[in-house]
Design an enzyme around this catalytic site. Structure first.
Site, PDB file in Angstrom:
ATOM      1  N   GLY A  37     -10.620 -20.991  27.246  1.00 60.61           N
ATOM      2  CA  GLY A  37     -10.255 -19.109  28.740  1.00 60.61           C
ATOM      3  C   GLY A  37      -8.232 -18.896  27.313  1.00 60.61           C
ATOM      4  O   GLY A  37      -8.351 -19.426  27.242  1.00 60.61           O
ATOM      5  N   VAL A  39      -8.877 -17.687  24.982  1.00 61.09           N
ATOM      6  CA  VAL A  39      -8.003 -17.041  23.484  1.00 61.09           C
ATOM      7  C   VAL A  39      -9.284 -15.530  22.429  1.00 61.09           C
ATOM      8  O   VAL A  39      -8.950 -15.086  21.363  1.00 61.09           O
ATOM      9  CB  VAL A  39      -8.710 -18.524  22.986  1.00 61.09           C
ATOM     10  CG1 VAL A  39      -8.791 -19.525  22.990  1.00 61.09           C
ATOM     11  CG2 VAL A  39     -10.714 -18.620  23.052  1.00 61.09           C
ATOM     12  N   LYS A  41     -12.679 -14.760  23.686  1.00 72.20           N
ATOM     13  CA  LYS A  41     -13.671 -14.643  23.566  1.00 72.20           C
ATOM     14  C   LYS A  41     -14.783 -13.518  23.684  1.00 72.20           C
ATOM     15  O   LYS A  41     -16.010 -13.209  22.696  1.00 72.20           O
ATOM     16  CB  LYS A  41     -14.274 -15.959  24.084  1.00 72.20           C
ATOM     17  CG  LYS A  41     -14.127 -17.620  24.008  1.00 72.20           C
ATOM     18  CD  LYS A  41     -14.806 -18.742  25.418  1.00 72.20           C
ATOM     19  CE  LYS A  41     -14.736 -18.157  26.369  1.00 72.20           C
ATOM     20  NZ  LYS A  41     -13.134 -18.281  27.216  1.00 72.20           N
ATOM     21  N   THR A  42     -14.370 -12.675  24.348  1.00 70.40           N
ATOM     22  CA  THR A  42     -15.761 -11.391  24.929  1.00 70.40           C
ATOM     23  C   THR A  42     -14.907 -10.760  23.917  1.00 70.40           C
ATOM     24  O   THR A  42     -15.953 -10.192  23.532  1.00 70.40           O
ATOM     25  CB  THR A  42     -14.732 -11.354  26.194  1.00 70.40           C
ATOM     26  OG1 THR A  42     -14.591 -12.185  27.067  1.00 70.40           O
ATOM     27  CG2 THR A  42     -15.231  -9.798  26.487  1.00 70.40           C
ATOM     28  N   THR A  43     -13.853 -10.727  23.477  1.00 71.67           N
ATOM     29  CA  THR A  43     -13.299  -9.129  22.650  1.00 71.67           C
ATOM     30  C   THR A  43     -14.675  -9.643  21.367  1.00 71.67           C
ATOM     31  O   THR A  43     -14.968  -9.162  20.847  1.00 71.67           O
ATOM     32  CB  THR A  43     -12.386  -9.720  21.566  1.00 71.67           C
ATOM     33  OG1 THR A  43     -11.312  -9.392  23.702  1.00 71.67           O
ATOM     34  CG2 THR A  43     -11.373  -8.215  20.958  1.00 71.67           C
ATOM     35  N   ASP A  65     -19.637 -15.805  31.911  1.00 70.10           N
ATOM     36  CA  ASP A  65     -18.839 -16.770  32.399  1.00 70.10           C
ATOM     37  C   ASP A  65     -18.172 -15.691  33.402  1.00 70.10           C
ATOM     38  O   ASP A  65     -18.992 -14.609  33.281  1.00 70.10           O
ATOM     39  CB  ASP A  65     -17.578 -15.487  31.497  1.00 70.10           C
ATOM     40  CG  ASP A  65     -15.962 -16.578  31.652  1.00 70.10           C
ATOM     41  OD1 ASP A  65     -15.999 -17.155  32.631  1.00 70.10           O
ATOM     42  OD2 ASP A  65     -15.519 -16.428  30.966  1.00 70.10           O
ATOM     43  N   GLU A 245      -2.941 -23.045  18.225  1.00 66.23           N
ATOM     44  CA  GLU A 245      -2.287 -23.613  19.089  1.00 66.23           C
ATOM     45  C   GLU A 245      -2.577 -25.118  19.557  1.00 66.23           C
ATOM     46  O   GLU A 245      -3.700 -25.187  19.258  1.00 66.23           O
ATOM     47  CB  GLU A 245      -2.194 -22.969  20.641  1.00 66.23           C
ATOM     48  CG  GLU A 245      -1.086 -21.377  20.449  1.00 66.23           C
ATOM     49  CD  GLU A 245      -0.877 -20.586  21.581  1.00 66.23           C
ATOM     50  OE1 GLU A 245      -1.124 -21.839  23.067  1.00 66.23           O
ATOM     51  OE2 GLU A 245      -0.007 -20.137  22.702  1.00 66.23           O
TER      52      GLU A 245
END
Length: 342
Positions: A37, A39, A41-43, A65, A245
């Protein structure tokens, strides 16, 4: 030596740092975009869908989602039916509700009702056993609805903007869960006979058992076809999105391993939100905080390239503003297919 007699370094050189390989593979029908969550994903999924719409006849973008961020990304409300994205004639989007009770929740809730409702001990035993086999039934019904929509509209490719990793892995295992559940259902029907009819209404199944068997017979071939398509690298692939990260890299490795167990192709990783710090005339990073973050990110980017040298690794920068609206998504999509370095 790597596959095909090439060295690892030669394979790495061949892996273009871009999602162009997905655009070029015209046989792909199912494309999943997922990861931890937050990071991006949707973009990435919206941007990839726009790129695909430039090459395919018609594209469907589906959000599984619960947050349903594609509505926010395109500044347009979507529902559980495909709606054309404003400004694009051949890109459609929809949001489906993936919320289904977990096996344990179903079992606990329904057993409490059974104990208070006067069901016989044998019926309660059946209920407990049925609760153990129920995963996949409700989800499969939802999947059948999606399949029906896709077939009715004849979409050439479907992009899934998935939920965080755990939910996504369950979502991808639905076809196999359904097939196993149906076999269990048939076994219990033979084992418990008439008591089977007492328990079915507690799961919202009010049909005659013979009618249920008929519906199962209809579902199974379609679900098996879907199961085979998901495992076919010519038809399906998964794009992992992460940020440089530790926790995101850890989650990505877990996701890659689980996808391998599910036999789902994964060969693309998008590393998002990479800091590109401003430098002075001496090529030193101006901001101390930025310099520290840059060093941390650089370490994990190097690890990602070491771990996934046979993957296409696409790097996207951290932006100074949100990616919202069609124009901004189009701008971001350029990072997914950067020009080749000369």
């Amino acid at each position: 030596m790597a596959e095909g007699g090439l060295t690892k370094s030669e394979v790495f050189e061949e892996m273009e740092p871009s999602l162009k390989n997905i655009l070029d593979q015209k046989s792909l029908k199912w494309i999943f975009v997922g990861g931890k969550g937050g990071v991006g994903k949707t973009t990435c999924s919206c941007s990839l869908a726009i790129l695909l719409a430039q090459q395919r006849e018609n594209v469907l973008l589906i959000s599984t989602d619960p947050a349903h961020n594609i509505s926010d990304t395109f500044n347009q409300k979507f529902s559980k039916q495909p709606v054309a994205v404003n400004g694009l004639r051949n890109l459609f989007a929809m949001e489906i509700d993936p919320a289904v009770l977990d096996k344990d929740e179903i079992q606990n809730d329904e057993l409490q009702q059974a104990e208070g409702g006067g069901l016989s001990g044998l019926a309660q035993e059946l209920l407990a056993e049925f609760s153990e086999s129920i995963p996949g039934i409700d989800e499969a019904k939802g999947f059948m609805e999606i399949l029906g929509i896709i077939e009715n509209f004849k979409f050439s490719v479907v992009v899934f903007d998935t939920a965080p990793t755990g939910h996504t892995l369950r979502f991808l295992s639905i076809p196999n869960l359904f097939i196993k559940s149906m076999k269990k259902l048939q076994t219990m029907k033979s084992k418990f006979g008439s008591l089977f009819t007492q328990v079915l209404p507690m799961f919202g199944i009010n049909n005659d058992p013979s009618e249920i068997s008929g519906k199962i017979s209809e579902y199974i071939p379609a679900v098996e076809r879907l199961h085979n398509e998901f495992r076919n690298p010519e038809m399906s692939t998964f794009v992992c999105v992460c940020i440089p990260e530790f926790l995101s890299l850890y989650e990505t490795e877990r996701l890659v391993q689980e996808l391998a167990k599910l036999e789902i192709d994964v060969r693309n990783i998008v590393v998002n939100q990479i800091l590109k710090p401003e430098r002075d005339s001496s090529d030193r990073v101006k901001c101390n905080m930025c310099s520290a973050r840059f060093r941390i990110q650089s370490k994990y980017i190097e690890q990602i390239h070491d771990l996934y040298e046979d993957f296409h690794i696409t790097e996207c920068p951290l932006l100074g503003e949100e990616v919202r609206g069609l124009d901004k998504v189009r701008e971001f999509s350029r990072f997914l297919i950067p020009p080749k370095k000369s």
